[in-house]
Design a protein around this motif. Structure first.
Motif, PDB file in Angstrom:
ATOM      1  N   GLY A  29       0.804  -1.219   0.000  1.00 40.25           N
ATOM      2  CA  GLY A  29       0.000   0.000   0.000  1.00 40.25           C
ATOM      3  C   GLY A  29       0.840   1.272   0.000  1.00 40.25           C
ATOM      4  O   GLY A  29       0.463   2.275  -0.615  1.00 40.25           O
ATOM      5  N   LYS A  30       1.996   1.240   0.659  1.00 33.35           N
ATOM      6  CA  LYS A  30       2.875   2.412   0.685  1.00 33.35           C
ATOM      7  C   LYS A  30       3.393   2.738  -0.716  1.00 33.35           C
ATOM      8  O   LYS A  30       3.514   3.900  -1.088  1.00 33.35           O
ATOM      9  N   TRP A  32       1.858   1.912  -3.564  1.00 34.50           N
ATOM     10  CA  TRP A  32       0.742   2.417  -4.361  1.00 34.50           C
ATOM     11  C   TRP A  32       0.445   3.866  -4.032  1.00 34.50           C
ATOM     12  O   TRP A  32       0.127   4.665  -4.915  1.00 34.50           O
ATOM     13  N   ALA A  33       0.555   4.244  -2.761  1.00 26.56           N
ATOM     14  CA  ALA A  33       0.343   5.641  -2.383  1.00 26.56           C
ATOM     15  C   ALA A  33       1.401   6.537  -3.024  1.00 26.56           C
ATOM     16  O   ALA A  33       1.095   7.617  -3.554  1.00 26.56           O
ATOM     17  N   ALA A  34       2.649   6.090  -3.017  1.00 26.30           N
ATOM     18  CA  ALA A  34       3.733   6.854  -3.648  1.00 26.30           C
ATOM     19  C   ALA A  34       3.532   6.925  -5.161  1.00 26.30           C
ATOM     20  O   ALA A  34       3.813   7.952  -5.785  1.00 26.30           O
ATOM     21  N   THR A  35       3.015   5.851  -5.746  1.00 25.62           N
ATOM     22  CA  THR A  35       2.736   5.842  -7.186  1.00 25.62           C
ATOM     23  C   THR A  35       1.659   6.861  -7.514  1.00 25.62           C
ATOM     24  O   THR A  35       1.769   7.608  -8.500  1.00 25.62           O
ATOM     25  N   GLY A  36       0.624   6.934  -6.702  1.00 25.50           N
ATOM     26  CA  GLY A  36      -0.419   7.936  -6.901  1.00 25.50           C
ATOM     27  C   GLY A  36       0.143   9.339  -6.790  1.00 25.50           C
ATOM     28  O   GLY A  36      -0.212  10.234  -7.569  1.00 25.50           O
ATOM     29  N   GLU A  37       1.038   9.554  -5.837  1.00 25.49           N
ATOM     30  CA  GLU A  37       1.685  10.858  -5.687  1.00 25.49           C
ATOM     31  C   GLU A  37       2.499  11.203  -6.935  1.00 25.49           C
ATOM     32  O   GLU A  37       2.486  12.335  -7.408  1.00 25.49           O
ATOM     33  N   LYS A  40       0.037  12.057  -9.866  1.00 23.02           N
ATOM     34  CA  LYS A  40      -0.506  13.410  -9.673  1.00 23.02           C
ATOM     35  C   LYS A  40       0.584  14.456  -9.866  1.00 23.02           C
ATOM     36  O   LYS A  40       0.332  15.536 -10.401  1.00 23.02           O
ATOM     37  N   VAL A  96       9.218   6.281  -0.143  1.00 28.55           N
ATOM     38  CA  VAL A  96       8.428   5.116   0.253  1.00 28.55           C
ATOM     39  C   VAL A  96       9.157   4.557   1.476  1.00 28.55           C
ATOM     40  O   VAL A  96      10.126   3.813   1.345  1.00 28.55           O
TER      41      VAL A  96
END
Length: 119
Positions: A29-30, A32-37, A40, A96
């Motif tokens: 999940g960490k 994926w969150a960094a990938t979203g960042e 964006k 990450v």
């Protein structure tokens, strides 16, 4: 006579690396969150227009080989080469945990100009 600087087309090619697949399930999940960042971050760079994206994750299972095919693609129009470099730099700077995103993904940017199809 004014000459307007021609915008560039950039194909950002992204690959998920083996380090991602080696993570314990609780740590994914960490990333994926960094990938979203990162996604964006590319979208929000000044002058960037995202023209299209492709995610190959349903038909490519596992890591991407070196070079083609890649896991995902982002086609964007950018004002200059420096903006394309700034987008690639997001892989180096987004954290990450104690690492950077580039531990889990790599990117290559193909830079060119729009191919105009004659009428």
């Amino acid at each position: 006579m004014t000459t307007e600087k021609q915008r560039l087309r950039v194909l950002f090619c992204g690959a998920v690396l083996q380090n991602f697949f080696d993570l314990p399930a609780g740590d994914i999940g960490k990333v994926w969150a960094a990938t979203g960042e990162m996604l964006k971050g590319i979208r929000d760079l000044p002058g960037v227009e995202i023209l299209g994206t492709i995610d190959d994750d349903q038909t490519m299972v596992g890591t991407s080989p070196t070079g083609w095919p890649w896991t995902f693609y982002i086609l964007a129009e950018v004002p200059d080469r420096e903006t394309a470099v700034a987008a690639c730099n997001l892989f180096r700077t987004i954290e990450v945990g104690e690492y950077r995103l580039w531990k889990y993904m790599r990117v290559e940017a193909r830079i060119g100009r729009e191919l105009v199809i004659p009428a």
